[in-house]
Design an enzyme around this catalytic site. Structure first.
Site, PDB file in Angstrom:
ATOM      1  N   TYR A 108       7.979  -1.352   0.238  1.00 15.25           N
ATOM      2  CA  TYR A 108       8.629  -0.555   2.221  1.00 15.25           C
ATOM      3  C   TYR A 108       7.626  -0.291   2.355  1.00 15.25           C
ATOM      4  CZ  TYR A 108      11.620   2.360   3.901  1.00 15.25           C
ATOM      5  OH  TYR A 108      12.513   3.230   5.099  1.00 15.25           O
ATOM      6  N   GLU A 196      10.698   0.419  10.404  1.00 18.44           N
ATOM      7  CA  GLU A 196      10.826  -0.483   9.336  1.00 18.44           C
ATOM      8  C   GLU A 196      10.912  -1.644   8.318  1.00 18.44           C
ATOM      9  OE1 GLU A 196      14.406   1.643   5.337  1.00 18.44           O
ATOM     10  OE2 GLU A 196      15.329  -0.197   6.761  1.00 18.44           O
TER      11      GLU A 196
END
Length: 389
Positions: A108, A196
């Site tokens: 991530y 993101e």
């Protein structure tokens, strides 16, 4: 403002961030053509402004071009429902067809503004592919953070520290460090509010790239990014939000039944709070701004009355830049022109308040005046519940 995944990946490519090969398709036949160009297994991904697409059936694997056409036929036109969509779902109008990847690890990576520290923060975690909110709640130690310097930006040492923290070494480390730096360059250059990558993947053949991408942009900076504005897809937005933006109104739809019309974001927040304190639920955040014209007030009324969930309207203004007599002029004109049947409660203070109240009283319209915010909130909530103020 949000963009689709395929649009986000186009921007990532421009800034040297590695992404899978692929292209967008709006018909099953186009999906087949893209799969043929890619020459192997592909992934067909629904393009909507919401996460959780895989769980909702919006991401499917295909072994060949014919399979890509078949799954595109299933996905295109469907009402995709995820935890991030409205209850009725969002219609899928396009799909992204990408080469399938042999994934070894999912990571991530994101960048956003840390308001508490007044600077940008780069976050990374080995728990990629999961809901980051769940990771933050259950295992916050798995999230690495590097705060950037307002003038110097993100240092090479910080990018390396993040990459090391993700367990990357050797050739993968060499790929990850410039990827992180390039992602931050994109974030700054395009005035993003969020970048993101979930997941950032490591493949079995040692490549590191962004398998998914989400970019949000600061609406206040869009005036200098016409190329970003051109990417806007109004089909992905609430129709009332789109209408409000046409008239330069700050509008956000909520779940209640008391329509709120306010001048100033702080007063709008306070109004929503006091409506809840009075036992009601606000139907929206609507800030007409300090210099609202009668035309803007009319458009604000039109937007509020177009929402079937609104059962009463609470106008709460402090007349500073927007004088109360000017507000009254706009309210009277709007109610008459629209033939508004909803109960309207009005609380006003500030410049020319007595003149404004006199105009409203002499208008002959059925408007309910409030002595203060609390009185106005109670009356609006009572009307919304079907009672009398």
């Amino acid at each position: 403002m949000k963009v689709h995944e395929y649009q986000a990946k186009t921007l990532l490519r421009e800034f040297g961030v590695a992404v899978p090969n692929g292209d967008v398709a709006t018909t099953p036949a186009q999906a087949r053509e893209v799969a043929q160009r890619l020459g192997g297994k592909v992934v067909v991904k629904a393009q909507v402004h919401a996460g959780g697409r895989g769980k909702g059936g919006g991401i499917k694997l295909a072994d060949d071009p014919a399979g890509a056409e078949a799954v595109a036929k299933q996905i295109l036109g469907m009402k995709l429902k995820t935890p991030q969509t409205p209850p009725e779902g969002i219609e899928v109008r396009s799909v992204l067809v990408e080469e399938a990847s042999a994934i070894e690890r999912e990571l991530y990576l994101s960048i956003t503004l840390d308001r508490a520290r007044s600077t940008h923060v780069v976050m990374a975690s080995e728990a990629g592919g999961m809901d980051i909110e769940e990771v933050a709640a259950r295992t916050p130690e798995k999230i690495l953070r590097e705060w950037t310097h307002p003038a110097l930006g993100l240092g090479d040492f910080q990018a390396r520290r993040l990459a090391f923290g993700l367990g990357l070494t050797g050739e993968q480390l060499k790929q990850a460090v410039p990827l992180i730096r390039n992602l931050f360059a994109l974030y700054l250059a395009k005035d993003c509010s969020l970048v993101e990558i979930n997941p950032l993947v490591v493949t079995k053949d040692g490549r590191v790239f962004a398998l998914d991408a989400k970019l949000n942009f600061d609406d206040n900076a869009l005036y200098r990014h016409k190329e970003i504005v051109a990417l806007r897809d109004v089909h992905e937005e609430d129709p009332l939000d789109v209408e409000a933006s046409k008239h330069h109104l700050n509008y956000i739809k909520l779940d209640g039944n008391v329509g709120c019309m306010v001048n100033g974001a702080g007063l709008a927040m306070a109004t929503m709070d006091i409506v809840k304190l009075a036992g009601g639920e606000p139907a929206n955040f609507l800030d007409v701004g300090g210099g609202a014209s009668p035309e803007q007030i009319e458009n604000a009324f039109r937007i509020l009355s177009s929402d079937p969930s609104v059962k009463a309207v609470f106008i709460n203004v402090f007349g500073g830049i927007l004088r109360v007599d000017r507000l009254a002029e706009g309210v009277i004109a709007a109610v008459r022109k629209l033939g508004l049947k909803l109960p309207v409660v009005l609380r006003a203070e500030g410049t020319n308040v007595e003149q404004g109240k006199k105009m409203l009283a002499e208008s002959g319209l059925s408007l309910t005046m409030a002595d203060n915010m609390w009185d106005g909130a109670q009356k609006a909530v009572a009307f919304a519940k079907g009672g009398r103020a």
